[in-house]
Scaffold this motif. Structure first.
Motif, mmCIF file in Angstrom:
data_model
loop_
_atom_site.group_PDB
_atom_site.id
_atom_site.type_symbol
_atom_site.label_atom_id
_atom_site.label_comp_id
_atom_site.label_asym_id
_atom_site.label_seq_id
_atom_site.Cartn_x
_atom_site.Cartn_y
_atom_site.Cartn_z
ATOM 1 N N LEU A 30 19.187 8.220 9.297
ATOM 2 C CA LEU A 30 19.800 9.174 10.504
ATOM 3 C C LEU A 30 21.126 9.479 9.764
ATOM 4 O O LEU A 30 21.808 9.245 8.901
ATOM 5 C CB LEU A 30 19.778 7.569 11.637
ATOM 6 N N ASP A 33 25.843 14.444 13.870
ATOM 7 C CA ASP A 33 26.844 15.223 13.553
ATOM 8 C C ASP A 33 28.468 15.390 14.455
ATOM 9 O O ASP A 33 28.128 14.155 15.034
ATOM 10 C CB ASP A 33 26.312 16.254 13.787
ATOM 11 N N ASP A 36 27.294 15.494 18.405
ATOM 12 C CA ASP A 36 27.311 14.109 18.588
ATOM 13 C C ASP A 36 28.232 12.852 18.673
ATOM 14 O O ASP A 36 28.092 12.467 19.873
ATOM 15 C CB ASP A 36 25.870 14.190 17.446
ATOM 16 N N GLU A 75 15.527 6.918 16.789
ATOM 17 C CA GLU A 75 14.346 8.283 16.318
ATOM 18 C C GLU A 75 15.896 8.965 16.043
ATOM 19 O O GLU A 75 16.702 9.176 16.980
ATOM 20 C CB GLU A 75 13.428 8.757 17.340
ATOM 21 N N GLN A 76 15.387 9.852 15.057
ATOM 22 C CA GLN A 76 16.601 11.030 14.447
ATOM 23 C C GLN A 76 16.588 12.242 15.674
ATOM 24 O O GLN A 76 17.800 12.664 16.195
ATOM 25 C CB GLN A 76 16.691 12.097 13.477
ATOM 26 N N ASP A 77 15.983 12.132 15.766
ATOM 27 C CA ASP A 77 15.489 13.156 17.278
ATOM 28 C C ASP A 77 15.902 13.191 18.215
ATOM 29 O O ASP A 77 16.583 14.058 19.609
ATOM 30 C CB ASP A 77 14.532 14.561 17.337
ATOM 31 N N ARG A 78 16.774 12.248 18.623
ATOM 32 C CA ARG A 78 17.346 11.674 19.913
ATOM 33 C C ARG A 78 18.185 10.671 19.692
ATOM 34 O O ARG A 78 18.527 10.008 20.918
ATOM 35 C CB ARG A 78 16.001 10.462 21.030
ATOM 36 N N LEU A 79 19.165 9.984 17.959
ATOM 37 C CA LEU A 79 19.992 9.097 18.090
ATOM 38 C C LEU A 79 21.153 9.970 19.202
ATOM 39 O O LEU A 79 21.172 8.039 19.009
ATOM 40 C CB LEU A 79 20.102 10.035 16.811
ATOM 41 N N GLU A 81 21.637 10.786 21.836
ATOM 42 C CA GLU A 81 20.779 9.881 23.181
ATOM 43 C C GLU A 81 20.551 8.059 23.854
ATOM 44 O O GLU A 81 21.780 7.667 24.646
ATOM 45 C CB GLU A 81 19.479 10.555 23.614
ATOM 46 N N GLN A 82 20.265 7.866 22.436
ATOM 47 C CA GLN A 82 20.093 6.607 22.826
ATOM 48 C C GLN A 82 21.105 5.618 22.153
ATOM 49 O O GLN A 82 22.124 4.928 23.188
ATOM 50 C CB GLN A 82 18.999 6.094 21.002
#
Length: 155
Positions: A30, A33, A36, A75-79, A81-82
């Motif tokens: 994971l 950037d 983020d 999850e990488q695509d929601r990291l 946000e999570q």
């Protein structure tokens, strides 16, 4: 500047991750950037402002990442946000937990609930100190037992 904005502003810059947190994320495949990290820092400031709290230093995101990095439910695509939702729950809970309880302990307790809920971060919001701490970690004594207003009566 509004009171909550001023309190959040005083929290300082915290948009970086510790080396340990970066390593833990990389080990789990994971990454975050700079965008983020800035978003997480802004969310931290908002959380602190809403709680009327000031946090000195860089924030707890590194502690949170270290506790959660190897969760099978990130999850990488929601990291981002999570982690943002977890961070919100962390500050809400941290506001209730005795100051002697380490941030890592709070994060570990959240991780346990997060994994038990199979990654549903909504269950983290509204947790209380009693939900995640051992009785000795709560730092509360029976207020009535030690109250100066209590009068012992001999019957």
């Amino acid at each position: 500047m509004a009171n909550q904005d001023m309190l959040a502003f005083l929290g300082g810059a915290g948009s970086g991750l510790s080396r340990a947190a970066q390593t833990d994320l990389a080990r789990a495949g994971l990454s975050l950037d700079e965008k983020d990290l800035r978003a997480l820092d802004q969310r931290r400031r908002t959380s602190l402002g809403l709680l009327c709290r000031v946090e000195l230093g860089g924030g707890a995101i590194s502690v949170i990442v270290e506790a959660f990095a190897d969760s099978p439910y990130l999850e990488q695509d929601r990291l981002a946000e999570q982690l943002g939702a977890i961070q919100d729950a962390f500050y809400e809970l941290r506001d209730q937990v005795h100051v002697g309880v380490a941030d890592a302990r709070v994060a570990a307790a959240l991780r346990e609930v997060f994994d038990a809920a199979q990654g549903d971060s909504r269950v983290l919001l509204g947790l209380t100190a009693a939900d995640v701490c051992e009785p000795e970690e709560l730092g509360t004594e029976d207020a009535w037992e030690h109250s100066p207003w209590r009068v012992e009566e001999d019957w």
